[in-house]
Design an enzyme around this catalytic site. Structure first.
Site, PDB file in Angstrom:
ATOM      1  N   HIS A   1     -50.349 125.384  49.115  1.00  0.00           N
ATOM      2  CA  HIS A   1     -49.683 126.459  48.368  1.00  0.00           C
ATOM      3  C   HIS A   1     -50.075 127.787  49.031  1.00  0.00           C
ATOM      4  CE1 HIS A   1     -49.121 129.217  44.904  1.00  0.00           C
ATOM      5  NE2 HIS A   1     -48.326 128.301  44.402  1.00  0.00           N
TER       6      HIS A   1
ATOM      7  N   ASP B   1     -58.290 122.665  46.300  1.00  0.00           N
ATOM      8  CA  ASP B   1     -57.394 123.309  45.353  1.00  0.00           C
ATOM      9  C   ASP B   1     -56.906 122.232  44.384  1.00  0.00           C
ATOM     10  OD1 ASP B   1     -55.332 124.410  43.967  1.00  0.00           O
ATOM     11  OD2 ASP B   1     -54.233 125.158  45.722  1.00  0.00           O
TER      12      ASP B   1
ATOM     13  N   GLN C   1     -52.976 121.196  40.977  1.00  0.00           N
ATOM     14  CA  GLN C   1     -52.022 120.142  40.578  1.00  0.00           C
ATOM     15  C   GLN C   1     -52.718 118.806  40.355  1.00  0.00           C
ATOM     16  OE1 GLN C   1     -48.933 120.810  39.829  1.00  0.00           O
ATOM     17  NE2 GLN C   1     -48.725 122.845  40.729  1.00  0.00           N
TER      18      GLN C   1
ATOM     19  N   LYS D   1     -51.935 125.177  33.846  1.00  0.00           N
ATOM     20  CA  LYS D   1     -51.265 123.957  34.326  1.00  0.00           C
ATOM     21  C   LYS D   1     -51.916 122.712  33.715  1.00  0.00           C
ATOM     22  CE  LYS D   1     -50.294 125.969  38.870  1.00  0.00           C
ATOM     23  NZ  LYS D   1     -48.912 126.409  38.810  1.00  0.00           N
TER      24      LYS D   1
ATOM     25  N   CYS E   1     -43.612 128.278  46.570  1.00  0.00           N
ATOM     26  CA  CYS E   1     -44.781 128.973  47.146  1.00  0.00           C
ATOM     27  C   CYS E   1     -45.521 128.083  48.134  1.00  0.00           C
ATOM     28  CB  CYS E   1     -45.735 129.464  46.064  1.00  0.00           C
ATOM     29  SG  CYS E   1     -44.961 130.575  44.918  1.00  0.00           S
TER      30      CYS E   1
HETATM   31  N1  7TS Z   1     -52.414 125.859  44.164  1.00  0.00           N
HETATM   32  C1  7TS Z   1     -51.443 124.964  43.898  1.00  0.00           C
HETATM   33  C2  7TS Z   1     -51.492 123.614  44.535  1.00  0.00           C
HETATM   34  C3  7TS Z   1     -50.426 125.320  43.024  1.00  0.00           C
HETATM   35  O1  7TS Z   1     -49.470 124.425  42.756  1.00  0.00           O
HETATM   36  C4  7TS Z   1     -50.413 126.605  42.443  1.00  0.00           C
HETATM   37  C5  7TS Z   1     -49.298 127.055  41.560  1.00  0.00           C
HETATM   38  C6  7TS Z   1     -51.471 127.466  42.731  1.00  0.00           C
HETATM   39  C7  7TS Z   1     -52.447 127.066  43.606  1.00  0.00           C
HETATM   40  C8  7TS Z   1     -51.569 128.815  42.107  1.00  0.00           C
HETATM   41  O2  7TS Z   1     -51.851 128.690  40.748  1.00  0.00           O
HETATM   42  P1  7TS Z   1     -51.978 129.973  39.822  1.00  0.00           P
HETATM   43  O3  7TS Z   1     -52.164 129.429  38.457  1.00  0.00           O
HETATM   44  O4  7TS Z   1     -53.134 130.761  40.306  1.00  0.00           O
HETATM   45  O5  7TS Z   1     -50.672 130.718  39.972  1.00  0.00           O
HETATM   46  N2  7TS Z   1     -48.106 126.370  41.727  1.00  0.00           N
HETATM   47  C9  7TS Z   1     -46.924 126.651  41.167  1.00  0.00           C
HETATM   48  C10 7TS Z   1     -45.829 125.812  41.316  1.00  0.00           C
HETATM   49  O6  7TS Z   1     -45.813 124.783  41.972  1.00  0.00           O
HETATM   50  N3  7TS Z   1     -44.784 126.336  40.633  1.00  0.00           N
HETATM   51  O7  7TS Z   1     -45.188 127.475  40.065  1.00  0.00           O
HETATM   52  C11 7TS Z   1     -46.523 127.684  40.382  1.00  0.00           C
END
Ligand code: 7TS
Length: 457
Positions: A175, A252, A255, A278, A416
């Site tokens: 990401h 990371d 997910q 999430k 992203c």
């Molecule tokens: N890493 C991964 C693997 C992600 O899927 C996401 C967000 C992030 C980091 C960032 O997370 P945040 O909570 O700090 O924003 N992914 C997504 C997505 O797949 N669709 O919307 C956000």
């Protein structure tokens, strides 16, 4: 119209209104049907085929009030869990109770409410420690989310340990949150960034990874589960491989944490990050896990109240862990909400969530792969939740609009994670991402609507 909370039979049997996609009438791989009644899960890996406690899917669904909503006149089908999950009632209640009954700033113990808020905040930290299997509570730093956690590590551990010529390894499927902070650091320090390639199924090529590792490798940053492909990466092995060269590994888990049982000590991860929102928790709260020895050596990140021991105009001494990394007032209510979310996941059981979602992902892969004109991006056998695809001759925007008309929420775009789409020579996919409350009837609805879309174009 608000549905009866416990009503679970609101999908019409012939959901496509006459045009039924053939796979519904024919036996698919029997493996995907073993949970047809949605009530029980057989986890053969853990139980030698014995029946575990029932996976009470209708009870779970009734715990998420938003699932009773209708969108465009249709029951909401939330398949955008990769972006954010919906919240169970207990999380909503925890937030309300905090603001209604003990809202206060923390670590300022002069009065009852502050003590109650501090207890709840630190209890949430303890809960996260247990959830991740960390060895010490000081290893849990509250941040806003995965993005902030990675920036913290890049700007503290990275900026003090990466030098000119050092190498940072990332995978092709990261990401942007796990690319850009490292790229900025790499440019600033004159370091080298190397990318671990993936194969056509969307799996990391471990032999190529091995070739990229060397004594110059300082940091390896890997997503546990890809937000585009759904691939579950072999991180235990990858961490071992990196450690043989003395590199530190950041995982990371954005997910992964909501879908898989994680134990940072078993993994031997140096850093592990995830976002609360999430994982059925509120926005505004996330977690950085770091090994204590590493966190202790790292300089503080943001500076201000809470992270200091003593300040004079001549100098400042910093607080102990975890406060050293928590300058300013944190998201107290959201931490309390995250605790409720973890309680909820643990009540259901991470093993059973994983088992159920793996099976549901397999079911969805099977269903979508049988629709002519639908091409799935990411076909690794070891995958969970995220299913990306494109439809021949129909733009992702058109597909998403048609799905939305049926109440089905998916995400489209580059998610992203542009480099992984470039790997497959595409700019945008449609992504359905699953969570513990999704059911096969929703997948059937998705598949049938897609089938109709392919017929219409
Ligand atoms: N890493 C991964 C693997 C992600 O899927 C996401 C967000 C992030 C980091 C960032 O997370 P945040 O909570 O700090 O924003 N992914 C997504 C997505 O797949 N669709 O919307 C956000």
């Amino acid at each position: 119209m608000i549905m009866n909370r416990h009503q679970n039979d609101w999908y019409p049997s012939n959901i496509s209104g006459g045009q039924v996609f053939p796979y519904m009438d024919h036996a698919v791989d029997a493996a995907y049907y073993f949970m047809r009644d949605n009530t029980s899960v057989v986890d053969s890996s853990n139980t030698n085929g014995r029946l575990l406690h029932p996976f009470d899917i209708s009870g779970i669904r009734s715990d998420f009030p938003i699932l009773q909503r209708r969108v465009n006149g249709k029951p909401l089908i939330w398949l955008d869990n990769g972006a954010t999950t919906q919240k169970p009632q207990c999380v909503i209640d925890a937030l309300r109770e905090y603001y209604q009954e003990y809202n206060s700033n923390v670590h300022r113990g002069a009065h009852t409410l502050s003590k109650e808020a501090t207890d709840a905040y630190e209890c949430a930290r303890r809960k996260v420690q247990m959830f991740l299997g960390a060895s010490a509570i000081e290893e849990i730093i509250f941040v806003r989310g995965a993005t902030e956690a990675i920036n913290l590590v890049a700007q503290t551990y990275g900026s003090t340990n990466i030098r000119n010529g050092d190498e940072i390894l990332l995978t092709m499927m990261e990401h942007h949150s796990n690319i850009v902070p490292w790229q900025m650091l790499q440019k600033e320090k004159g370091a080298v960034m190397k990318v671990i390639p993936i194969n056509g199924r969307g799996e990391i090529m471990l032999d190529e990874y091995e070739k990229l590792l060397s004594s110059r490798t300082r940091v390896v940053a890997i997503t546990h589960v890809s937000n585009v492909l759904g691939t579950i990466n072999p991180i235990r092995k990858m961490i071992d491989m990196a450690h043989r060269y003395g590199a530190r590994v950041l995982i990371d888990g954005a997910q992964a944490a909501p879908h898989l049982k994680v134990n940072v000590q078993d993994l031997d991860a140096d850093f592990y990050v995830f976002s609360g929102h999430k994982a059925y928790g509120p926005t505004g709260i996330g977690v950085l896990y770091g090994k204590k020895g590493l966190l202790e050596q790292m300089p503080p990140w943001q500076k201000g109240g809470g992270m200091i021991k003593n300040v004079t105009f001549d100098g400042t001494t910093y607080n102990n862990l975890p406060d050293k990394f928590e300058a300013g007032t944190g998201s107290i209510a959201d931490a309390v909400g995250l605790r409720a979310a973890i309680d909820y996941m643990q009540k259901v059981g991470m093993d059973r969530i994983e088992h159920y979602e793996r099976s549901l992902t397999g079911y969805a892969m099977q269903a979508l792969s049988m629709i002519p004109g639908v091409n799935i991006i990411g076909t690794a056998p070891d995958k969970i939740s995220a299913i990306s695809f494109v439809v021949d001759g129909v733009s992702p925007e058109t597909v998403a609009t048609r799905l939305d008309r049926e109440g089905i929420a998916v995400r489209i775009g580059h998610h992203c994670a542009q480099p992984v789409l470039q790997r497959f020579n595409i700019k945008s996919t449609i992504r359905a991402s699953l969570a513990m409350y999704n059911i096969r009837e929703e997948i059937d609805m998705l598949a049938n609507t897609l089938y109709k879309i392919t017929k219409d174009y």
